[in-house]
Write a protein that holds these residues in place. Structure first.
Motif, PDB file in Angstrom:
ATOM      1  N   VAL A   1      29.665  -7.794  12.359  1.00 43.40           N
ATOM      2  CA  VAL A   1      28.908  -7.149  13.505  1.00 43.40           C
ATOM      3  C   VAL A   1      27.830  -6.911  12.433  1.00 43.40           C
ATOM      4  N   VAL A   2      26.140  -7.689  13.134  1.00 44.08           N
ATOM      5  CA  VAL A   2      24.645  -7.930  12.184  1.00 44.08           C
ATOM      6  C   VAL A   2      24.206  -6.977  12.859  1.00 44.08           C
ATOM      7  N   PRO A   3      23.282  -6.013  12.375  1.00 42.57           N
ATOM      8  CA  PRO A   3      22.447  -5.262  12.593  1.00 42.57           C
ATOM      9  C   PRO A   3      20.877  -6.032  13.301  1.00 42.57           C
ATOM     10  N   ILE A   4      20.017  -5.460  14.612  1.00 45.75           N
ATOM     11  CA  ILE A   4      18.756  -6.189  14.582  1.00 45.75           C
ATOM     12  C   ILE A   4      18.140  -4.684  14.736  1.00 45.75           C
TER      13      ILE A   4
ATOM     14  N   THR B   1      23.102   0.692   2.872  1.00 46.17           N
ATOM     15  CA  THR B   1      23.396   0.994   1.957  1.00 46.17           C
ATOM     16  C   THR B   1      25.562   0.922   1.579  1.00 46.17           C
ATOM     17  N   ARG B   2      26.100   0.709   3.071  1.00 43.66           N
ATOM     18  CA  ARG B   2      27.215   0.688   3.615  1.00 43.66           C
ATOM     19  C   ARG B   2      27.742  -0.911   4.196  1.00 43.66           C
ATOM     20  N   GLN B   3      28.795  -1.594   3.875  1.00 49.40           N
ATOM     21  CA  GLN B   3      28.589  -2.948   4.397  1.00 49.40           C
ATOM     22  C   GLN B   3      29.646  -1.897   5.789  1.00 49.40           C
TER      23      GLN B   3
ATOM     24  N   SER C   1      26.726   7.520  13.761  1.00 50.02           N
ATOM     25  CA  SER C   1      27.577   6.295  14.433  1.00 50.02           C
ATOM     26  C   SER C   1      26.762   6.229  15.473  1.00 50.02           C
ATOM     27  N   VAL C   2      26.502   4.576  15.443  1.00 48.12           N
ATOM     28  CA  VAL C   2      26.219   4.153  16.338  1.00 48.12           C
ATOM     29  C   VAL C   2      26.429   2.534  16.936  1.00 48.12           C
TER      30      VAL C   2
ATOM     31  N   ILE D   1      30.625   2.197  14.938  1.00 48.84           N
ATOM     32  CA  ILE D   1      30.687   1.987  13.578  1.00 48.84           C
ATOM     33  C   ILE D   1      29.899   3.186  13.040  1.00 48.84           C
ATOM     34  N   GLN D   2      30.140   3.287  11.526  1.00 50.15           N
ATOM     35  CA  GLN D   2      29.336   4.368  11.025  1.00 50.15           C
ATOM     36  C   GLN D   2      28.181   3.384   9.997  1.00 50.15           C
ATOM     37  N   VAL D   3      27.082   3.623  10.020  1.00 44.99           N
ATOM     38  CA  VAL D   3      25.841   2.863   9.160  1.00 44.99           C
ATOM     39  C   VAL D   3      24.946   3.500   8.668  1.00 44.99           C
TER      40      VAL D   3
END
Length: 426
Positions: free
Chosen positions: A50-53, A62-64, A104-105, A126-128
């Motif tokens: 999963v890639v953040p945008i 701070t968390r993978q 959660s995102v 997932i948790q971000v």
């Protein structure tokens, strides 16, 4: 019509010809399954990273991020089995506030090939954990433990003494210093290494998830088996040469001597304390530098490890003779000026650089003839020279200037031939 009669009629409608109705339901289910099978519905077991945008500036995750574990999709049969490179999984962080708290995102999975249709993904969210990225400066602490038997330990030198810790604000706020633990050599060899420090909190517990800049720290710990001390003079070390026409005229050192300590056999060979090189490349004026002492390994200064060095730069001077021509200044119209000599010899004293610049072009001395009438006059030769240059000898010291008037032109129309006599008459 009563309610009981209505229910009775509905029941009769449902059970009437029920085998045919049941067959219709089964046929519809079979048609749906066939439609799905014709679209080649498949499941990719993952993982898909999963890639953040749209991550806000000045923030850090701070968390993978958890990977997508399963993707259900439909694709034409000719595409074959898909891989992780055929999907792009992202989470949009534009609306996530960097508080260091997990939120959660939703996960969005898109196919690379537009002919592929995504049916379902797992997990769907997932948790971000998003936090602000900050930095702070903290000191470096060295734990060297107990000294080996028979070994004396000198002062610990740490370069740099303070480092920068960067990372999430929740983690950086916990860091109070960077700890380094070293083990001293029982044989008495000096400790001189580049080591990595560990960021720690007030309880000495390591803090993870932060970065230390610089990554390595130079730690020097001198060890002595027969420590002695001496006072020796400081020897300034110069490199390079001043600009052309300049020289080093003197060097001042503060302090003139320093006290050092080391093993007896090392100090016996040491006569002076050299400094780090001081560059005088192209210098045209005095230089002042604060430099460290360049002592041999195992010898350390007692007290300050730096000295101040002032290098005095002066111009190289010499005497040089030039031939100078004359220039008439202040000439009046209608007068002619003649000189008793056409040149003079000038012996000048000054810096080599100034004399070189003066020799680059013809030298001319002006003679002031303003106010002089016809006749002979002695005019003193006064050369105009650059600042810092003096005249040693000049010859001649004066020049005779002959001033004369220009001849008047003949009147217009006058004849220069004599008139003819009249011829006699009979």
């Amino acid at each position: 019509m009563t309610g009981q009669s209505r229910l009775r009629r509905l029941f009769v409608f449902v059970v009437h010809n029920w085998p045919l109705k049941l067959a219709a339901v089964v046929l519809a289910a079979l048609l749906y399954v066939g439609l799905i099978a014709s679209q080649d519905s498949s499941t990719f077991p993952g993982p898909v990273a999963v890639v953040p945008i749209n991550q806000p500036a000045g923030t850090v995750i701070t968390r993978q991020l958890r990977s997508v574990e399963q993707v259900k999709y439909m694709a034409p049969p000719d595409l074959g089995l898909l891989t992780a490179e055929d999907f792009r999984a992202t989470v949009d962080l534009a609306s996530v506030t960097p508080t260091g708290v997990a939120v959660s995102v939703a996960v969005r999975v898109e196919p690379v090939d537009p002919r592929v249709t995504i049916v379902d993904v797992r997990p769907r969210t997932i948790q971000v954990v998003l936090d602000e990225s900050v930095s702070t400066t903290v000191p470096v602490h060295v734990d060297r433990g107990a000294a080996p038997p028979g070994v004396q330990v000198g002062d610990t030198v740490v370069v740099p003494a303070n480092v920068v810790v960067m990372g999430p604000s929740t983690a950086v706020k916990r860091v109070v210093g960077v700890a380094i633990t070293v083990t001293l050599d029982p044989s008495g060899l000096d400790y001189d290494r580049e080591v990595e420090g560990t960021p720690v909190d007030a309880a000495g517990v390591a803090v993870t998830g932060v970065e230390v800049v610089p990554r390595t720290i130079h730690v020097t710990i001198p060890l002595f088996t027969n420590k002695q001390s001496r006072t020796i003079p400081v020897n300034p070390v110069l490199t390079g040469a001043p600009a052309p026409g300049f020289k080093v005229s003197g060097v001042e050192v503060t302090p003139l001597s320093v006290s050092v300590e080391g093993d007896a056999d090392q100090l016996a060979k040491l006569q002076v304390a050299d400094t780090a090189p001081v560059a005088v490349f192209g210098a045209t004026r005095d230089l002042t530098s604060v430099v460290t002492l360049a002592l041999p390994a195992g010898v350390v200064p007692l007290g300050a490890s730096t000295v101040s060095i002032t290098v005095h730069i002066t111009a190289i001077t010499e005497t040089r003779t030039f031939t100078a021509g004359f220039r008439i200044d202040g000439a009046a119209p209608g007068l002619n000026y003649g000189l008793s000599t056409s040149s003079a010899l000038l012996t000048l004293f000054g810096s080599s650089a100034d004399l070189d610049r003066l020799a680059a072009a013809p030298l001319v001395v002006g003679l002031d003839v303003s106010g002089l009438g016809p006749g002979g006059h002695k005019v003193t030769v006064v050369p105009s020279l650059p600042s810092g240059m003096t005249v040693v000898v000049i010859g001649p010291t004066s020049v005779t200037v002959l001033v004369s008037t220009s001849p008047s032109p003949a009147p217009s129309g006058a004849s220069s031939s004599p008139s003819s006599s009249p011829s006699p008459t009979p």
